[in-house]
Design an enzyme around this catalytic site. Structure first.
Site, PDB file in Angstrom:
ATOM      1  N   HIS A 506       0.837  -1.209   0.000  1.00  0.00           N
ATOM      2  CA  HIS A 506       0.000   0.000   0.000  1.00  0.00           C
ATOM      3  C   HIS A 506       0.870   1.256   0.000  1.00  0.00           C
ATOM      4  CE1 HIS A 506      -3.682   2.329   1.235  1.00  0.00           C
ATOM      5  NE2 HIS A 506      -2.740   3.142   1.687  1.00  0.00           N
ATOM      6  N   GLU A 507       1.791   1.330   0.948  1.00  0.00           N
ATOM      7  CA  GLU A 507       2.633   2.530   1.055  1.00  0.00           C
ATOM      8  C   GLU A 507       3.540   2.679  -0.164  1.00  0.00           C
ATOM      9  OE1 GLU A 507       1.862   4.692   3.143  1.00  0.00           O
ATOM     10  OE2 GLU A 507       0.622   3.463   4.466  1.00  0.00           O
ATOM     11  N   HIS A 510       1.851   4.561  -2.888  1.00  0.00           N
ATOM     12  CA  HIS A 510       1.997   6.017  -2.767  1.00  0.00           C
ATOM     13  C   HIS A 510       3.358   6.462  -3.293  1.00  0.00           C
ATOM     14  CE1 HIS A 510      -1.704   6.677  -0.670  1.00  0.00           C
ATOM     15  NE2 HIS A 510      -1.361   6.018   0.421  1.00  0.00           N
ATOM     16  N   HIS A 513       3.529   6.489  -7.010  1.00  0.00           N
ATOM     17  CA  HIS A 513       2.743   7.622  -7.512  1.00  0.00           C
ATOM     18  C   HIS A 513       3.644   8.860  -7.553  1.00  0.00           C
ATOM     19  CE1 HIS A 513      -1.453   9.802  -7.208  1.00  0.00           C
ATOM     20  NE2 HIS A 513      -0.834  10.033  -8.365  1.00  0.00           N
TER      21      HIS A 513
END
Length: 724
Positions: A506-507, A510, A513
Site C-alpha cells: 500500500h505505502e 503512494h 505515484h
C-alpha cells in the site's frame, strides 16, 4: 498562497517536506553502477537461496562503517542540516528566496511566467517546511526535532502572510481574468493557476478588509482547535482501580490508584475487557466535546464567509465526488445494496457470541472486530505465523522490484547513504531507475521500530518533482516511507504477517505515484492531488499483494526456499470476505457521520447526531454515556472527506477488474496506468484520469457495484469468467 499538502497517508496529514539540494544530474558512473546492480539482480534471483541486492539490503542488519574522515553531508544531502542549527540557516535562505520570488510573481506580465513564479515560490517554502515537518516527528534526536518545530512555526507564519497578500493574488487574477491569455495556456498551467487561486479564495482573500480579517482570525482559531482536538482524541481515560474487577487489572495500564485505558482492546477474547475498555475509553470529556462543537461551528462560519454552502461543499471542490450530495448518494446506495449481507454478517456474529458466551449473547459494538476475526479464523486457517516465514521483508522487496520492472520497466536499487544523510542507521535508501529514462527519484525506507517513533504506516513527500525552467532539468522527487516492523535477528530476517505485507505494498503504491508522476509543477506533484483519488494507487497495490500470480514470484520460505502454497493464498483472500459487508458498513457509518458534521449546523449535540446515524447506517446499538466522535481524529485531516477511502477502493477495484485481473503483469496496461493516472499527480481532473484508464465514464452505481461484487465468493474467478 497556500502550500499544498501530500498528506501523511493513513494518518493526519500536514504540509510535507524537505529540502534537498542534490544534483539533478545523474552521473554516468552512478547510473552504470545502478544498471549493473539490476543486471546482477536478474541473474541471482533464479536461485531461491540467494537474495538480490534489494532483498539482501532489507533481510540483513546494517553494518555501516564509521569513517571519521567522511564529511557529514546533512540530512537528505542538504549541507546545512548537518546539525540542528542548520534549520535556521536553511530557513533564512528560503525566506530570502521567497522575497525575491514574491517580487517577481507580482511584477511579471501575466502569462506562463506568473504560474512558474508561483510554483517556484511554493517549491522553495515546501522544501524547507516539508523537511522540517518530517524531522519534527521522526528524528530520534530531540534537538533536531525542536529545531524542526521552530522552522515549521516560522515558515507557517510566512505562509499565513502570503495567504493574505492581495497584490500576489491580484497578479494571478489578472492572468485568469484575461480570456486571450488563458486561451494560450497549456492545460496543466491553467489548472495549476486555478488551484492557486482556489487556495487564495478559501483563505478569504477576495473579501473586504473587515471580512478578510475575520477569515484570518477563524483560520488561526481553527489551528488551535485542531491541535487541541487531536491531542485530546489520543489521550487515555482513567478510572479508579476499585471499580474494575481485580482479576482484570493486569489487562490495563496502572497509574497509582487508577486504571488507565488508552484504547478499545478490540482484540481481547474477554467480553468484559472489551466492554470496560469501550465504556471507559469512549466516556465523554466535556472540554473535548466543547472543542469539537466549536471546531465544527468555526469550519462552517469560515466556509460561509468565503462563499460556500457548508464546509463539506468547500472541502469537496476539486475531488472526484465534487459535492456532499454525491457523497451521500454513494453512501446511501452502498448501504442499500449491502443491507442483506450486513444482516447476515451480524447474525453470524450473534450466533458466534452465543456460542462463546451463552449468558450474554447480545451483539454490541465492542464485539464486532473480535467476532469477525474469530469467524475468519474458524472458517479459514489463516494464523499469521503460518504465512510469515514465506514473507521475509527482503522477499517482499524483491517482489515489489519484480512487479515494477514488469509493469513500468522500473527497478529499485539499494544505495548506501552518505554520512549524515539519514536520521537512523536502520534507514535504507533506494534509487528508482527506469530502463530508458534513467534515475526517477529516491525512496528512503524507515521501516523498523525504534523508541519514540510514530507507529503509523505512512508516506511523506520530502521533495516534489517539477520541471525547473531555471536549470533546464527535472527536479527529482524524494519520499520517505515509514513502517513499524520488527528488526531482523541473527537467526532470521524480518518476517511479515500478511497484513504487514499488504501495508508495505500500500505505502509503496503512494511512493510510486510520487516517483512516476512527471508533472511540470510541484504544486500538483505525485500524491498532491484530490484526497479521494490519492488513495487509488495505494489500494490498487493491495490487489497485486493478494494475487497468487504476483505472490508466487517472491513468497518463499526464508530457510527452505519453498514457495508459499497457492491454497494458503486462496484461503487468505476468501477470509477477507467473511463479515466484509459489516466491516464496510462500519466505514459507511463513519463517513456519513463526517458528512453530517460538516453540513448545515444542526440544533442538537454531536452525540445526538451520532446516535441517529449509528442506528440508520450501522445497526448495532449506541452505548449510553459514550462519545465515539471524540476519538474520531480523522475529522481533522479528513474533514468531510472520510468517504475517500471507500470511493478510492471502488475505483481501484474497477481498474483492477478491467485492466489487471486477467494478467497482473501486463506491461501494456502498466504503461497505460502510468500514462493515464500516475503521471499527472493533481494536474488533471481526477475523474478524467479514471475515465482515461477505464476508457469510459463510470457511474456512482458502478462504483457501488464494484465494492459489493468484491464480497462474492471466488471474486477473482468471477471476474475472469465474466470478461473472457
Amino acid at each position: 498562497m497556500v502550500l499544498r499538502s501530500s498528506s501523511h497517508f493513513r494518518h493526519i496529514g500536514f504540509v510535507q517536506f524537505l529540502s534537498i539540494v542534490l544534483s539533478q544530474r545523474v552521473e554516468h558512473s552512478t547510473l552504470s553502477r545502478l544498471l549493473y546492480a539490476r543486471h546482477l539482480w536478474t541473474h541471482v534471483r533464479r536461485s531461491v537461496t540467494t537474495w538480490s541486492p534489494v532483498g539482501a539490503a532489507f533481510n540483513t542488519k546494517t553494518h555501516r562503517r564509521l569513517n571519521l574522515l567522511d564529511k557529514n553531508g546533512g540530512l537528505f544531502g542538504v549541507p546545512e542540516l548537518n546539525s540542528p542549527a542548520g534549520f535556521q540557516v536553511a530557513t533564512k535562505a528560503a525566506l530570502r528566496n521567497t522575497e525575491r520570488l514574491l517580487e517577481k510573481a507580482c511584477s511579471c506580465p501575466p502569462g506562463v511566467e506568473t504560474v512558474e513564479s508561483f510554483d517556484q515560490l511554493s517549491d522553495g517554502l515546501c522544501k524547507v517546511a516539508d523537511l522540517a515537518d518530517f524531522v519534527k516527528v521522526a528524528h530520534p534526536d530531540q534537538e533536531f526535532r525542536e529545531a524542526a518545530e521552530r522552522t515549521c512555526i516560522e515558515i507557517g507564519t510566512v505562509v499565513e502572510k502570503l495567504n493574505t497578500n492581495v497584490e500576489l493574488c491580484q497578479s494571478l487574477k489578472k492572468l485568469l481574468d484575461n480570456p486571450e491569455i488563458v486561451a494560450q495556456l497549456d492545460p496543466d498551467t491553467r489548472r495549476v493557476a486555478e488551484l492557486f487561486l482556489f487556495d487564495f479564495e478559501i483563505s478569504g482573500i477576495h473579501l473586504d478588509d473587515k471580512l478578510r480579517k475575520e477569515a484570518v482570525a477563524l483560520h488561526v482559531k481553527l489551528l488551535d482547535l485542531n491541535n487541541e482536538f487531536l491531542a485530546g482524541s489520543h489521550m487515555p481515560n482513567r478510572i479508579a482501580r476499585s471499580v474494575i474487577p481485580e482479576h482484570l487489572h493486569l489487562q490495563f495500564a496502572s497509574e497509582g490508584s487508577f486504571i488507565q485505558v488508552g484504547g478499545l482492546h478490540a482484540d481481547s477474547p474477554d467480553d468484559l475487557v472489551r466492554e470496560i475498555a469501550y465504556r471507559i475509553y469512549l466516556y465523554p470529556n466535556a472540554d473535548l466535546m466543547e472543542c469539537l462543537e466549536e471546531l465544527l461551528k468555526c469550519r462552517y462560519k469560515l466556509a460561509k464567509l468565503v462563499g460556500y454552502e457548508s464546509y463539506g461543499h468547500r472541502a469537496l471542490k476539486g475531488t472526484m465526488a465534487k459535492t456532499p450530495e454525491t457523497v451521500m448518494s454513494f453512501l446511501q446506495l452502498l448501504t442499500d445494496k449491502l443491507a442483506d449481507r450486513t444482516d447476515k454478517d451480524f447474525k453470524m456474529m450473534r450466533n458466534m457470541k452465543k456460542k462463546l458466551n451463552p449468558r450474554n449473547s447480545e451483539l454490541m459494538p465492542w464485539d464486532h472486530p473480535f467476532l469477525s476475526g474469530v469467524l475468519r479464523a474458524e472458517r479459514y486457517n489463516i494464523e499469521p505465523s503460518l504465512y510469515s516465514p514465506y514473507l521475509s521483508l527482503g522477499a517482499c522487496m524483491e517482489g515489489l522490484n519484480n512487479l515494477f520492472s514488469e509493469l513500468y520497466g522500473v527497478s529499485l536499487m539499494s544505495e548506501p547513504p552518505s554520512a549524515g544523510e539519514v536520521w537512523s542507521e536502520d534507514v535504507r535508501k533506494l534509487a528508482v531507475v527506469h530502463e530508458t529514462e534513467g534515475l526517477l527519484g529516491y525512496i528512503y525506507c524507515d521501516f523498523f521500530v525504534r523508541p519514540d517513533k510514530p507507529h503509523q504506516d505512512c508516506h511523506f513527500t520530502i521533495r516534489g518533482g517539477r520541471w525547473c525552467q531555471e536549470t533546464g532539468q527535472y527536479q527529482l522527487p524524494v519520499v520517505v516511507l515509514m513502517l513499524s516492523l520488527p528488526h531482523p535477528t541473527k537467526s532470521a530476517p524480518t518476517l511479515l504477517t500478511p497484513g504487514m505485507m499488504e501495508n508495505l505494498f500500500h505505502e509503496m503504491g503512494h511512493a510510486m505515484h510520487s516517483m512516476l508522476g512527471r508533472t511540470r509543477y510541484q504544486h500538483v506533484t505525485g500524491t498532491r492531488c484530490a484526497t479521494d483519488f490519492a488513495e487509488v494507487p495505494s489500494i490498487l497495490m493491495e490487489y497485486f499483494a493478494t494475487d497468487y500470480r504476483v505472490i508466487s514470484q517472491f513468497a518463499r520460505h526464508y530457510e527452505t526456499g519453498q514457495p508459499l502454497p497457492e491454497s494458503m493464498v486462496a484461503r487468505l483472500c476468501e477470509s477477507k470476505k467473511v463479515c466484509g459487508a459489516a466491516d464496510t458498513q462500519l466505514q459507511i457509518f463513519y463517513a456519513v457521520l463526517d458528512q453530517i458534521y460538516h453540513s448545515q449546523p444542526q440544533d442538537r449535540s454531536t452525540t445526538d447526531i451520532l446516535k441517529e446515524m449509528q442506528q440508520k447506517f450501522y445497526g448495532l446499538p449506541y452505548t449510553t454515556n459514550t462519545a465515539w466522535q471524540l476519538r474520531f481524529s480523522h475529522l481533522i485531516g479528513y474533514g468531510a472527506k472520510y468517504y475517500s477511502y471507500l470511493m478510492s477502493r471502488a475505483v481501484a477495484s474497477m481498474v483492477w477488474r478491467q485492466c489487471f485481473a486477467q494478467d497482473p503483469l501486463n506491461r501494456d496496461m502498466g504503461e497505460r496506468y502510468r500514462r493515464e493516472m500516475l503521471a499527472h499527480g493533481g494536474a488533471k481532473e481526477p475523474m478524467l484520469m479514471v475515465e482515461g484508464m477505464l476508457q469510459r465514464q463510470p457511474t456512482i452505481e458502478e462504483f457501488v457495484d464494484a465494492l459489493v461484487s468484491e464480497l462474492n465468493p471466488n471474486f477473482e474467478t468471477f471476474i475472469m469468467d465474466s470478461e473472457s
